[in-house]
Design an enzyme around this catalytic site. Structure first.
Site, PDB file in Angstrom:
ATOM      1  N   ALA A  65       0.839  -1.309  -0.117  1.00 41.04           N
ATOM      2  CA  ALA A  65      -0.006  -0.034  -0.029  1.00 41.04           C
ATOM      3  C   ALA A  65       1.028   1.153  -0.005  1.00 41.04           C
ATOM      4  O   ALA A  65       2.196   1.182   0.483  1.00 41.04           O
ATOM      5  CB  ALA A  65      -0.919   0.059   1.140  1.00 41.04           C
ATOM      6  N   GLY A 104       0.317  -5.950  -0.522  1.00 42.47           N
ATOM      7  CA  GLY A 104      -0.655  -5.865  -1.603  1.00 42.47           C
ATOM      8  C   GLY A 104       0.108  -6.242  -2.743  1.00 42.47           C
ATOM      9  O   GLY A 104      -0.577  -6.863  -3.631  1.00 42.47           O
ATOM     10  N   GLU A 107      -0.241  -9.893  -2.870  1.00 39.40           N
ATOM     11  CA  GLU A 107      -1.671 -10.453  -2.924  1.00 39.40           C
ATOM     12  C   GLU A 107      -2.103 -10.171  -4.225  1.00 39.40           C
ATOM     13  O   GLU A 107      -2.826 -11.164  -4.853  1.00 39.40           O
ATOM     14  CB  GLU A 107      -2.324  -9.619  -2.013  1.00 39.40           C
ATOM     15  CG  GLU A 107      -2.398  -9.766  -0.459  1.00 39.40           C
ATOM     16  CD  GLU A 107      -3.373  -9.136   0.340  1.00 39.40           C
ATOM     17  OE1 GLU A 107      -4.328  -9.858   0.897  1.00 39.40           O
ATOM     18  OE2 GLU A 107      -3.059  -7.806   0.500  1.00 39.40           O
ATOM     19  N   GLU A 127       2.031  -7.141   6.817  1.00 41.18           N
ATOM     20  CA  GLU A 127       0.960  -6.170   7.429  1.00 41.18           C
ATOM     21  C   GLU A 127       0.866  -6.441   8.950  1.00 41.18           C
ATOM     22  O   GLU A 127       0.753  -5.210   9.472  1.00 41.18           O
ATOM     23  CB  GLU A 127      -0.247  -6.532   6.820  1.00 41.18           C
ATOM     24  CG  GLU A 127      -0.467  -6.218   5.227  1.00 41.18           C
ATOM     25  CD  GLU A 127      -0.057  -7.394   4.483  1.00 41.18           C
ATOM     26  OE1 GLU A 127      -0.479  -7.167   3.220  1.00 41.18           O
ATOM     27  OE2 GLU A 127       0.636  -8.157   4.926  1.00 41.18           O
TER      28      GLU A 127
END
Length: 704
Positions: A65, A104, A107, A127
């Protein structure tokens, strides 16, 4: 930036290469999500395109992020929506990763149908280190790919893995040793097309096929978290989300994961972890360093081969530097060599390095009794006994021996560095480098800037800290600098409570329950009671006769009870044990001291102990900022997070004060001051901020 600039498209014989370009690390900003979603949808509907390769421009795939968007209202498309759209593509999608693929970024890769990674890539879902959890399918796709045990290990630790391990785990399908990951990704796409391979979705993988084994791992994870992470929020949410992967359909699991992610995002712990992360970035820069290039440091001299000097030596050797140690005689030199060898031997025994690695490292290390061995070092660090006269003598020798441009540093914990600097002809090259013990393990390095220290010396010290992988905090000169100055005050508050009726064991327990790994009396036993005793004796002549002074610690030291190294301190350590046992004789000494000074003991609740302890810490932290010893409140926070075990999930003492409200802290101090107005004097900075209805955060400029 225009969306077309954030994701650059290149068509190569039926394969479209989508290259994310958001320097410096390709953070997944709102713009990146929009551009990538548009590009994927366009490619999926274009009949000329047979496969899609997603990669990153520059040095990274995608690093998670965009930290600049934390705390702002979320803008569409969400990362889960982007990942689901990628996974639902009718054409093969390949992630070609290099540099880092974190959070992310990983991901997104997990939502692709195939994954390829360059050898140096770092993959992970870190995270949890920000009080968060994967929120875009990571808790659902990763366990299906590699199983619950391996997936939980990665998500709960936040650690990174390299391509070789990722291949063994099953996170990636191909490991590229040499060359461009993007080019390898395009080649891989053509191979898949030629082989007739179609889409292969992570949600359909069979890592959860053995339901019983997966459930057993989840149950064990819960047991471990209950013992080791009981204060933390997000690790438990990670386990809950993985449980939903085991017991629910994929779409339902995504819904559960997103709800858990949002609860983490809105938690005080996430705010505290984020503050700590940003504060660590901020302290890596000092106001003196811009425009002042650091001097090159390749060879380091260390005077003193005790445990501290040996720890500093090991840190420098591990950083690839040449280290020359000087001791006062042959016996001390042999002891210094043995201390360094012992640390490396311990690393070998734990499998952290090989014997060959130890032998290679020690080739960069030498010990001598001759200061002339330091004549060519770039940085000399004094690490001798905490005595001003001894340190001055060392600096006089260094001044005569070291080359004119060499930086001369002292590792003093308390002493006046300006006074030390007056002994040399180049005070602009004198600085404090206050390492914390054990120096090769503890991450904090207080960089103490004296009155005449020049900008280049400061810049050199910060660059040296970076080489040693330490967390540097700039401090000014005073007795104890930032950390130990504040420590003296809150430790005094603890001693007052001990004399007034709380046992040292209750105080330690209350603070462990708050989140500290150890209480103050456990820490005292670990560090050695004689260290604090020497400091108290040094300060005795200047102590305010009206100030309260608790003599209980002195009574223990007079008996030679210095803690773990002597087998007893506040606790008993039978047969060399590091786990202390409560000592009835210590409680008897405390009772005797209470009678001597006429104190009738009273009961303290654990909450009262925490309030007093933290109020003293916060108040003196405010004084340190007010006096300019710390640049900002965040510098105090980082000092206590990395040097004194303050619980990271609370962000540091100053962040914690903002969280509970400065008005409450001031009210506590005013309440406590009724009995002892001299000790509980509110900081002028704290009073000012409360009057303006402001927080410490308003003083944290340059949080970047």
């Amino acid at each position: 930036m225009e969306l077309s600039q954030l994701v650059v498209q290149t068509c190569l014989d039926g394969v479209v290469l989508l290259r994310v370009s958001n320097p410096p690390v390709n953070a997944i900003s709102t713009g990146v999500r929009r551009a990538l979603l548009d590009a994927v949808e366009q490619a999926d509907t274009d009949s000329a395109i047979r496969a899609i390769v997603i990669t990153g421009a520059g040095k990274s795939f995608m690093a998670g992020a965009d930290i600049r968007e934390l705390g702002l209202p979320a803008q569409p498309p969400s990362l889960p929506d982007l990942c689901n759209r990628i996974e639902n593509c009718a054409k093969p999608v390949i992630a070609a990763m290099h540099g880092v693929a974190l959070g992310g970024g990983l991901e997104i890769a997990l939502s692709c149908h195939y994954r390829l990674a360059a050898e140096e890539v770092k993959l992970g879902l870190p995270e949890v280190l920000l009080g968060l959890m994967p929120g875009a399918g990571g808790t659902q796709r990763l366990p299906r790919l590699i199983g619950v045990e391996s997936a939980l290990a990665l998500m709960l630790s936040g650690r990174h893995v390299l391509a070789k391990e990722a291949l063994l785990l099953g996170i990636i399908d191909r490991h590229v040793l040499l060359g461009d990951a993007a080019a390898a990704g395009v080649q891989y796409a053509h191979e898949l097309l030629n082989a007739g391979a179609g889409v292969r979705r992570s949600r359909d993988a069979e890592g959860l096929k053995d339901h019983a084994a997966a459930q057993a791992f989840l149950d064990e994870a819960r047991n471990v978290l209950a013992k080791k992470s009981r204060h933390l929020f997000s690790p438990h949410k990670i386990v809950e989300a993985v449980q939903s992967a085991l017991g629910m359909a994929f779409s339902e699991g995504l819904t559960q994961e997103r709800a858990a992610f949002l609860s983490c995002l809105q938690s005080p712990q996430c705010e505290a972890f984020t503050h700590a992360f940003l504060a660590e970035r901020a302290v890596s820069k000092a106001p003196e360093t811009p425009g002042a290039p650091p001097l090159p440091v390749m060879a380091v001299g260390i005077v003193g081969g005790g445990l501290m000097g040996a720890g500093i030596a090991v840190s420098a050797i591990d950083a690839g530097l040449c280290v020359r140690m000087v001791e006062q005689d042959d016996k001390a030199a042999a002891r210094g060599l043995a201390n360094v060898e012992k640390v490396f031997a311990g690393q070998v025994s734990k499998g952290r390095i090989t014997q060959a690695g130890m032998d290679s490292a020690l080739k960069r290390f030498s010990v001598s009794t001759d200061y002339q061995s330091l004549k060519d070092v770039d940085l000399a660090i004094e690490a001798v006994f905490e005595d001003m006269n001894v340190k001055k003598m060392v600096f006089e020798r260094l001044n005569l021996t070291c080359k004119p441009e060499a930086v001369l540093a002292t590792n003093t914990s308390y002493l006046d560095i300006d006074e030390i600097a007056r002994t040399v002809s180049r005070p602009e090259r004198v600085i404090g480098l206050h390492f914390f013990s054990p120096a090769n393990i503890m991450p904090l390095l207080e960089i103490v800037v004296a009155g005449k220290t020049d900008a280049q010396t400061v810049s050199t010290a910060f660059e040296f800290a970076k080489k040693l992988r330490k967390v540097p905090v700039r401090a000014g000169v005073c007795d104890g600098f930032i950390g130990n100055r504040v420590l003296a005050v809150y430790r005094a508050a603890a001693d007052h409570m001990m004399e007034d009726g709380a046992s040292p064991y209750q105080i330690d327990r209350a603070l462990r329950d708050f989140g500290f790994a150890m209480g103050p009396y456990q820490v005292a036993d670990l560090a050695g009671g004689d260290i604090g005793w020497a400091t108290r004796k040094r300060r005795a002549a200047n102590r305010d006769p009206n100030a309260r002074y608790v003599q209980i610690p002195d009574r223990l030291c007079e008996r030679g009870w210095f803690g773990q190294k002597t087998g007893r301190g506040y606790y008993l350590y039978p047969q060399g044990s590091r786990t202390g046992e409560e000592d009835p004789q210590v409680l008897a000494i405390i009772d005797e001291e209470r009678r001597r000074v006429g104190i009738e003991p009273k009961r303290f609740t654990d909450g009262e102990i925490v309030r007093r302890y933290l109020a003293a810490m916060i108040n003196e932290g405010a004084n340190v900022v007010f006096d300019g010893i710390a640049l900002r409140p965040l510098d105090v926070d980082v000092t206590f997070l990395h040097g004194y075990g303050f619980p990271r999930f609370r962000g540091g003492p100053m962040k914690y004060a903002d969280t509970i409200g400065l008005g409450k802290v001031l009210a506590d101090i005013n309440e406590f001051s009724v009995a002892d107005p001299l000790f509980w004097k509110p900081s002028a900075l704290l009073v000012d901020l409360v009057g303006r209805r402001a927080g410490f955060a308003t003083l944290n400029n340059a949080l970047s």
